[in-house]
Design an enzyme around this catalytic site. Structure first.
Site, short mmCIF file in Angstrom:
data_model
loop_
_atom_site.label_atom_id
_atom_site.label_comp_id
_atom_site.label_asym_id
_atom_site.label_seq_id
_atom_site.Cartn_x
_atom_site.Cartn_y
_atom_site.Cartn_z
N ARG A 83 0.78 -1.14 0.16
CA ARG A 83 -0.17 -0.10 0.13
C ARG A 83 0.81 1.24 0.06
NH1 ARG A 83 -4.36 -0.34 4.55
NH2 ARG A 83 -2.50 -0.49 5.75
N LYS A 102 -6.62 -14.18 10.45
CA LYS A 102 -7.66 -14.91 11.31
C LYS A 102 -8.74 -14.07 11.49
CE LYS A 102 -4.12 -13.26 13.34
NZ LYS A 102 -2.85 -13.35 13.37
N GLU A 137 -2.73 -22.28 7.35
CA GLU A 137 -1.97 -22.71 8.83
C GLU A 137 -1.67 -21.45 9.47
OE1 GLU A 137 -2.03 -24.95 11.38
OE2 GLU A 137 -1.80 -26.42 9.88
N GLY A 151 0.80 -19.60 15.03
CA GLY A 151 1.99 -19.38 14.27
C GLY A 151 2.58 -20.71 13.71
N ILE A 170 2.84 -23.92 14.82
CA ILE A 170 2.39 -25.07 15.20
C ILE A 170 1.22 -25.59 14.01
CG2 ILE A 170 0.94 -26.45 16.87
CD1 ILE A 170 1.70 -24.33 18.86
N GLY A 200 7.91 -6.91 17.36
CA GLY A 200 6.98 -7.44 16.12
C GLY A 200 5.93 -8.77 16.76
N GLU A 249 0.10 -7.32 17.19
CA GLU A 249 -0.54 -6.84 16.07
C GLU A 249 -0.44 -5.32 15.86
OE1 GLU A 249 -2.48 -8.98 13.85
OE2 GLU A 249 -1.50 -10.53 14.97
N ASP A 291 -8.21 -11.98 19.24
CA ASP A 291 -7.36 -12.69 18.34
C ASP A 291 -7.65 -14.04 18.55
OD1 ASP A 291 -4.71 -12.58 16.34
OD2 ASP A 291 -4.14 -13.81 18.09
N LYS A 333 -9.01 -17.31 16.17
CA LYS A 333 -8.48 -18.61 15.91
C LYS A 333 -9.07 -19.65 16.62
CE LYS A 333 -3.84 -16.24 16.23
NZ LYS A 333 -2.93 -15.99 17.23
#
Lengths: 394, 394
Positions: B39, B98, B122, B127, B129, B180, B183, B194, B198
Site C-alpha cells: 500500500r 484470522k 495454517e 504461528g 504449530i 513484532g 498486531e 485474536d 483462531k
C-alpha cells in the site's frame, strides 16, 4: 472418495484389542473387522466374535474381501512376512511393528510402490502422537535440524516412578508390564532398542535417509543404579531416555540413543509416566514440541485408527525427502558431554576423554562428568555392556 | 506431480518479510515470488527487488503467470476482497488473516470448492504449530472432546514478562510490539479477540461447526491489575490467556476465551514468552499437546512456507467433519469456576453466583472465587467491560 474398508487384523494382544474397542466406539469410521488371525488357540478374546477368528494367515492374505491388513503382532520376522505378502497381494497395510520396519523399511517402500498400495505405520512410533504424519506433511521442507525426545513409554514410566515415588527399578518395571506398557521382552524398552527402531523410522521421514541400526550407538536405563539417581537429583536433574537425530552439517547426520540428565527448562522434564514427547528443531520455527501418550492399548489403538481412517481417503506417505534424496551420511564423530558411573576406575581406564569436568571417588561409587567423542563410546561398547556402566548425556 | 509455483504476495510487513527470508533460505521449495503488492509507496523493503513491487492489486489478481496468492495484510476487509477475487480468478490462496477467516470462512469454503482451487491458512492460527493440518488429517475422527490452549503469542509474552520478571503491563506490551509479536492494534491481542478468531477457525476443523464470533464470550488480560498477579502467585498459579472449545454433549458445543489460573500440572504453565501451546483431548488418546512459536516473522513465515509447500502437491483441506455435518449447536449454558476482582462490591451486585468459595475484601481490592454460569457473565459483559473487571477461570 471413501469406501467402507474391510479389515483383517494380525495379532490380538494389547494393541489389537485396543483397536477393536476404539473402532467399535468411533461412529465416523466406515470400516469393519472381517477376520482376526491369531496364533494361540482356545484363548478368551474380548471385543470380537469367535466366528471371525482364524489361525490361518491366508484367510486374510488371500481373502479378496479384505482391503486392509492391520499387522499388530510382536514377532518381527513373522510381521515382515505378513506385511510383504499383503503388499504383494495388493492390500493396504497398517503396521505397528517398529523393529520390523526399522529393519526392512527400504524394501517395503519399494514393494508398496511397485504394487501401488499404501503402507503406513503411525502407531509404530510414539503411540498416539502423530509424529510421522507431521514429518511427512508439515515438516516436509529442508528446515529441520534435529529431532529428539522420549519415544518409549515403558522406560519413561519406570523413570517417573523412580524419580517421583522412589520406587525401585525392578518394581517399577513389573508395574509397567502389568499395565501393558512394556513389550513382551522388556530388554528392548529399557536397553534403548525400542527407541532406536523408532528413531530410525522417524529419521527416514525427517531427513530422508535410512540408517542401519548397527551403525547407531544405543544404551538404556537397565544399568541405572540408586546412586546415579541420587547424583541426578542433587544436581537438579531428572533422567530421561532420549533418542536423537541431528544434522551435523550438509552431508552428515548422527543418531544416538542414550539417557539424558534434563533440567526443568528441557521440554522432556515434564513428560511423565508413559507419555512421549518429541522436540523438532528447525531453522525459523526453532523449537516445536509434541506430547501425548506413548504406550497402552487405547492410545496405540487410536493411532492405528487414524491410519485406517487415512486409508479411507487413499492416503500414502510421499517420502518426498527420500525421493529428493539427500546425500546425508551417518557419522558418529560427535563430541558428547556425559556422566558415566562405575565401581572401579579400571573399568574405564581405556576411555579417552577430551576433557574431564568432574571426578568423584568414594567407597560406594565413582563417576566422571566430561566430554568424550561418541566414537570412543562405541569403541568401548563391549565394556559398557559387560561392566554394566550407566551413561547419560548432559 | 509438483510444479514450480509463482507466488504473488499481498502485504510486506513482519510476516511478508519473514516469508521472503524463509523462502530464500529453503532450497527444497520450488517456488518464486513474482510480485509483491503493498500500500505505502516509497518505503524501504528488505529482501525483495524493487522491480517486483506493485501498488495495483490487479497486477497479481489478473496476472496469468501467478498461480498462488499469499494474503498477508492486516486489514481484514481488504483481505476478504483480495482472497475472494483470487479464488474467483482460480488462484490457490494462502492466508494468515484470522479475523477475516473467522468472519467469512463459510463463504470462502464454498467459493474455493466452486472454483476448484485451494484456500489454506495454517499461519492464521498459532504461528508455527501445524494445528489445522493435524485437525484435518489426523484428528479427523469423532474422538475429539475438547481443544484448548494459548493461541496468542503477544499476550503470552506480556504475561511471561509480568510473572517472571515483574515487568509492568504497559512496559511488557511495548516490548511485545517492539519485537513484532503484537498486531498493529494491540487491543485485539490483549482483549482476547485474536484468540477468539483462531478458536473459531480451529473449531471448524476440530468439530465441523462454524460458530459466529458474537455468540462467544471473550475477555482478555487488559484489565489485569498488580493485585490479581499477587493473588495468583500466592496461590501457586500463573495466568494464561486460554481459548477453549468443548463438546458439552452430542448436540452442544461451547467456545469461550478467558484468562486462566494454571498450576504446574497444566501443560500451558510452561509455555512462556511468545510461544503457543494447544491441548487436544479425546477419547482413547486422552491428552495431546503441541507447542511452538506463536508469533514473529520467521515462525509465521515458516508456517506460510509449509502451506506453499503443500500447494506444490495440490493440497486442500477436505473439511471432512463439516461435510459429515454435525448437529452441534453452540451453547453458553456452562458452569465456570472463576476468579473475579473489583474495586467495590456494587460493581458485581447483580452477578448471580451458583456458589461462592472465597470472598476477599480490603481497602485496596476485592475478589470472589466461585462458580457461575457462563450465561451470567455474558448478561453482564457490558459491566465487565465498563468497570474493567478482571476475570480468570480456575
Amino acid at each position: 472418495m471413501n469406501n467402507i474398508l474391510n479389515i483383517g487384523i494380525f495379532g490380538y494382544g494389547t494393541v489389537g484389542e485396543g483397536l477393536a474397542h476404539v473402532l467399535k466406539n468411533s461412529e465416523g469410521i466406515k470400516s469393519q473387522i472381517k477376520k482376526v488371525c491369531v496364533r494361540t488357540k482356545n484363548k478368551e478374546r474380548n471385543g470380537i466374535p469367535q466366528s471371525i477368528i482364524t489361525y490361518n494367515a491366508d484367510d486374510i492374505l488371500k481373502n479378496k474381501d479384505i482391503d486392509l491388513v492391520a499387522e499388530l503382532i510382536d514377532d518381527d520376522n513373522e510381521a515382515y512376512r505378513i506385511v510383504k505378502q499383503a503388499l504383494i497381494n495388493k492390500k493396504n497395510v497398517v503396521s505397528a511393528n517398529k523393529k520390523m520396519l526399522a529393519q526392512h523399511l527400504q524394501e517395503l517402500i519399494k514393494l508398496q510402490k511397485k504394487h501401488e498400495v499404501s503402507l503406513i505405520y503411525e502407531a509404530s512410533s510414539c503411540g498416539s502422537i502423530p509424529i510421522i504424519r507431521n514429518l511427512e506433511e508439515y515438516y516436509d521442507n529442508d528446515l529441520i535440524q534435529s529431532l529428539s525426545g522420549i519415544m518409549n513409554g515403558s522406560s519413561n514410566y519406570i523413570l517417573s516412578k523412580i524419580f517421583n515415588e522412589n520406587t525401585e527399578y525392578s518394581k517399577a518395571l513389573k508395574d509397567a508390564q502389568k499395565l501393558g506398557f512394556a513389550e513382551t521382552d522388556p530388554s528392548s524398552d529399557v536397553e534403548g532398542y525400542d527407541t532406536l527402531y523408532k528413531l530410525i523410522i522417524l529419521t527416514v521421514h525427517a531427513f530422508g535417509v535410512f540408517i542401519k541400526s548397527d551403525e547407531v550407538f544405543n544404551t538404556g536405563i537397565s544399568n541405572l543404579k540408586a546412586y546415579d539417581i541420587k547424583i541426578a537429583k542433587q544436581k537438579g536433574f531428572k533422567i530421561r531416555l532420549i533418542g536423537q537425530s541431528t544434522k551435523l552439517d550438509d552431508s552428515k547426520i548422527n543418531l544416538h540413543v542414550c539417557p539424558k540428565f534434563v533440567d526443568s527448562k528441557d521440554q522432556s522434564y515434564n513428560v511423565e509416566d508413559h507419555y512421549n514427547g518429541i522436540s523438532i528443531n528447525g531453522k525459523f520455527y526453532d523449537n516445536q514440541f509434541m506430547y501425548g501418550k506413548g504406550a497402552g492399548a487405547h492410545p496405540t489403538g487410536s493411532a492405528v485408527l487414524s491410519d485406517i481412517s487415512a486409508l479411507e481417503y487413499n492416503y500414502k506417505y510421499e517420502y518426498k525427502k527420500l525421493n529428493l534424496n539427500s546425500n546425508l551420511e551417518h557419522s558418529n564423530n560427535l563430541r558428547l558431554h556425559i556422566y558415566i558411573s562405575f565401581t572401579n576406575f579400571d573399568q574405564i581406564k581405556n576411555f579417552n576423554f577430551i576433557e574431564i569436568n568432574e571426578q568423584f571417588k568414594s567407597s560406594e561409587h565413582n563417576y566422571i562428568i566430561g566430554k568424550i567423542n561418541l566414537t570412543e563410546l562405541i569403541k568401548h561398547k563391549h565394556i559398557i555392556e559387560k561392566e554394566k556402566l550407566f551413561i547419560a548425556t548432559i
